[in-house]
Design a protein around this motif. Structure first.
Motif, PDB file in Angstrom:
ATOM      1  N   ALA A 189      14.563  -7.073  33.632  1.00  0.00           N
ATOM      2  CA  ALA A 189      15.182  -6.857  35.087  1.00  0.00           C
ATOM      3  C   ALA A 189      15.982  -8.098  35.300  1.00  0.00           C
ATOM      4  O   ALA A 189      15.942  -9.029  34.554  1.00  0.00           O
ATOM      5  CB  ALA A 189      13.884  -6.878  36.029  1.00  0.00           C
TER       6      ALA A 189
ATOM      7  N   SER B  39      15.085  -6.771  43.048  1.00  0.00           N
ATOM      8  CA  SER B  39      14.830  -7.096  41.538  1.00  0.00           C
ATOM      9  C   SER B  39      15.320  -5.389  40.979  1.00  0.00           C
ATOM     10  O   SER B  39      14.993  -4.430  41.433  1.00  0.00           O
ATOM     11  CB  SER B  39      13.736  -7.062  41.179  1.00  0.00           C
ATOM     12  OG  SER B  39      13.585  -8.428  41.258  1.00  0.00           O
TER      13      SER B  39
ATOM     14  N   ARG C 111      15.707  -3.184  37.419  1.00  0.00           N
ATOM     15  CA  ARG C 111      14.947  -3.053  35.928  1.00  0.00           C
ATOM     16  C   ARG C 111      15.767  -2.048  35.315  1.00  0.00           C
ATOM     17  O   ARG C 111      15.620  -0.780  35.954  1.00  0.00           O
ATOM     18  CB  ARG C 111      13.577  -2.791  36.269  1.00  0.00           C
ATOM     19  CG  ARG C 111      12.826  -2.908  34.604  1.00  0.00           C
ATOM     20  CD  ARG C 111      11.275  -2.732  34.855  1.00  0.00           C
ATOM     21  NE  ARG C 111      10.574  -2.884  33.488  1.00  0.00           N
ATOM     22  CZ  ARG C 111      10.413  -1.693  33.168  1.00  0.00           C
ATOM     23  NH1 ARG C 111      10.028  -0.387  33.814  1.00  0.00           N
ATOM     24  NH2 ARG C 111       9.665  -1.321  31.910  1.00  0.00           N
TER      25      ARG C 111
END
Lengths: 183, 439
Positions: free
Chosen positions: B81, B132, B134
């Motif tokens: 990530a 975040s 990922r």
């Protein structure tokens, strides 16, 4: 083209739990205010209640539209039609109920359904609503004062008091922003 | 930490919202009605709306916000990530209540918060938004655009903008691969010329400072004690081997669920190829990459070291299945080669051209290993006819694979570490004997 059933279900599942809570708060505030006005006024037409409920639900589904304005309009119209005691404590409860409804819808309109507001942001909005609620109670106190003194033409005087209360709020705001800039 | 170039977005000015209109309309109408009909109760009901209107108007932001966003790492491994970070700035003194960012992205990206929507309250004159990101599958992943909106106090005024798409590379996950056998053809004494490259070997090249990845047994303790700094004996590489990776990208068979689920044929090919390159390239072996059938043919010439590994992984992230067999017909991959080369072909072996190519390379005397990357679940299909068609094709494929194996070209399933040990030993043994090469 309208989304099909499964697509709508998927959209509903994406809604954050906090959003459901805010929607419930808004609907309860609108419907609760309508019930309060109806009960204290001596009549609670189910049709009006259904209209307010349906409009409130629509307003929570689409908070960035003018549906919420119609909800406020219907509740105020109900107040004008059924109320017998215009200066009783119900008026302040009605005003605060509409404030909660307006605030919740405004907050919901500011973010997508999947988003979650942080605690700091919710506390900030709560504090603001408390200040405005305080100003509303102050205005009602002024109305009661003039009612007990049996002053004639009290709408104008009340308006003057209202302006004073508004100035008080503005002063509070100015102090708050001054302290924020010095921090 | 590397940071991608920031996008700067500047949108239209602040616009009033329906919430502000509602507050103003209710306040004005009720105050007017209260005065006209002498109803102080209406004034009480109007008070919250009037106060909200006054408050919102006082804090109406007049600045023109600027928005900058960055991606913490422009290149990551699949499954890893990184963080998207945006900063909304307004001139000092103006009040933004909060800002919202909503990330649109391709299906191989997961975000936290889930659904890619983040709300952040303002602190002083700026709002920091972080999400975040990922990557769940290798390739060039893209954050299509980020919709930014900011609101003033009481959500009375609204500002919105959108950023430009921000692509980033997700390199194949570092697959587990190890091999005990050496693919080096043992042609006996190579000659008096040593390798031109430094690497693992016996020929002393010099003493240098210890670097991460050096073996402990290479440390020159006497020299290290004198210089009070770790020193290692550097050597010239012994015979180097050219491992040529050839990836069949004619099509992608089977469903891909990303790094956490089932793998498609191209997933398996790319991850296996990445693992092999990761094993050989940093050890001083030359590794090259070619693709065929892809939408764009990628070729990485032979090279060694971590930079070469990075070049190969970068090229792999750009592979798109293209159903283009011209590259094979033109004979670009089947051209005769010189030197010790081991060709590792990664293919689902559905297109017969892939096996033809392996046969051609084998006839030229090149050591060829074919790694079968067709996933097991490919024949499972809801549609009975499709499933039947797959079963028939798999039977044909089994016959074709048998023919290729009979011609001396090993075909193995990819099983991670040790997958190639046996076949590489076979190839090394074969290269020691006399060979018949078509010229």
């Amino acid at each position: 083209m309208r989304p099909d059933g499964p697509a709508q279900l998927r959209r509903l599942l994406r809604v954050s739990p906090q959003r459901w809570l805010l929607a419930a708060t808004a609907v309860i505030a609108a419907v609760g205010t309508s019930i309060l006005v109806g009960v204290t006024g001596g009549g609670l037409p189910p049709l009006v209640l259904a209209i307010v409920g349906a409009l409130a639900v629509t307003a929570t589904a689409r908070p960035d539209t003018h549906t919420a304005l119609v909800v406020v309009g219907v509740v105020v119209w109900q107040w004008l039609v059924v109320t017998d005691d215009p200066t009783g404590p119900v008026v302040v409860a009605t005003a605060l109920g509409l404030l909660v409804f307006h605030t919740t819808i405004a907050l919901m309109a500011a973010a997508p359904v999947t988003a979650t507001f942080g605690t700091d942001l919710l506390l900030r909005w709560l504090a603001r609503a408390a200040v405005v609620g305080g100003a509303t109670v102050a205005t009602w106190a002024l109305v009661l004062l003039m009612e007990t003194r049996r002053a004639d033409g009290n709408a104008l005087l009340t308006f003057a008091g209202f302006v004073v209360a508004l100035i008080f709020v503005v002063m509070l705001l100015a102090r708050a922003s001054a302290s924020r800039s010095t921090r | 930490m590397s940071t991608a170039e920031p996008n700067a977005a500047q949108g239209p000015p602040w616009r009033p919202t329906p919430a502000h209109f509602r507050a103003v309309a209710v306040a004005v109408v009720l105050v007017a009605a209260a005065l006209v009909w002498r109803r102080p109760d209406l004034l009480v009901i109007a008070t919250p709306f009037a106060a909200v209107t006054a408050w919102a108007t006082m804090t109406w932001p007049r600045c023109s916000p600027t928005f900058d966003d960055t991606l913490e790492h422009p290149t990551i491994r699949e499954g890893d990530a990184t963080r998207w970070r945006g900063i909304l700035r307004c001139s000092h003194g103006d009040t933004i209540d909060h800002a919202v960012a909503v990330l649109d992205h391709d299906p191989w990206i997961e975000t936290r918060p889930v659904h890619g929507a983040v709300v952040s309250a303002s602190t002083h004159d700026r709002v920091v938004l972080e999400v975040s990101v990922r990557a769940t599958r290798w390739g060039i992943r893209e954050i299509d655009r980020v919709n930014i909106s900011a609101v003033s106090t009481w959500s009375a005024f609204h500002w919105s903008s959108a950023t430009a798409p921000r692509p980033f590379a997700a390199l194949p996950a570092p697959g587990m691969f190890d091999v005990g056998a050496s693919p080096r053809p043992s042609d006996g004494l190579v000659g008096l010329h040593r390798s031109t490259r430094a690497g693992d070997g016996n020929e002393f090249a010099g003493v240098r400072t210890f670097r991460v990845g050096d073996r402990m047994r290479r440390i020159n303790w006497a020299r290290s004690a004198r210089t009070r700094d770790l020193q290692v004996n550097a050597t010239w590489a012994d015979l180097d081997t050219h491992v040529a990776l050839v990836i069949d990208a004619t099509d992608d068979f089977g469903a891909s669920d990303g790094i956490d689920g089932s793998a498609s044929s191209l997933d398996a090919s790319v991850r296996a190829g990445g693992a092999i390159a990761e094993h050989y390239a940093p050890r001083g072996e030359r590794v090259s990459l070619s693709t065929f059938g892809a939408r764009v043919v990628h070729e990485v010439p032979p090279g060694t070291g971590r930079a070469q590994l990075r070049r190969i992984l970068d090229a792999m992230t750009r592979i798109r299945p293209g159903n283009d067999l011209r590259a094979i017909r033109a004979g670009r991959l089947g051209r005769p080669t010189t030197g010790a080369r081991m060709t590792v072909m990664l293919s689902p072996l559905i297109a017969p051209e892939a096996l033809d190519l392996a046969m051609r390379l084998g006839r030229q005397g090149v050591g060829v290993v074919v790694i079968d990357t067709l996933p097991d679940h490919v024949a499972e299909h809801d549609d009975e006819l499709t499933a039947l068609a797959w079963r028939v094709r798999l039977l044909e494929r089994r016959r074709e694979v048998r023919m290729v194996t009979a011609a001396g070209i090993p075909v193995v399933r990819w099983r991670g570490p040790g997958s190639l040990d046996e076949v590489i030993r076979d190839i090394a043994r074969r290269t020691t004997g006399p060979r018949l090469v078509r010229r």
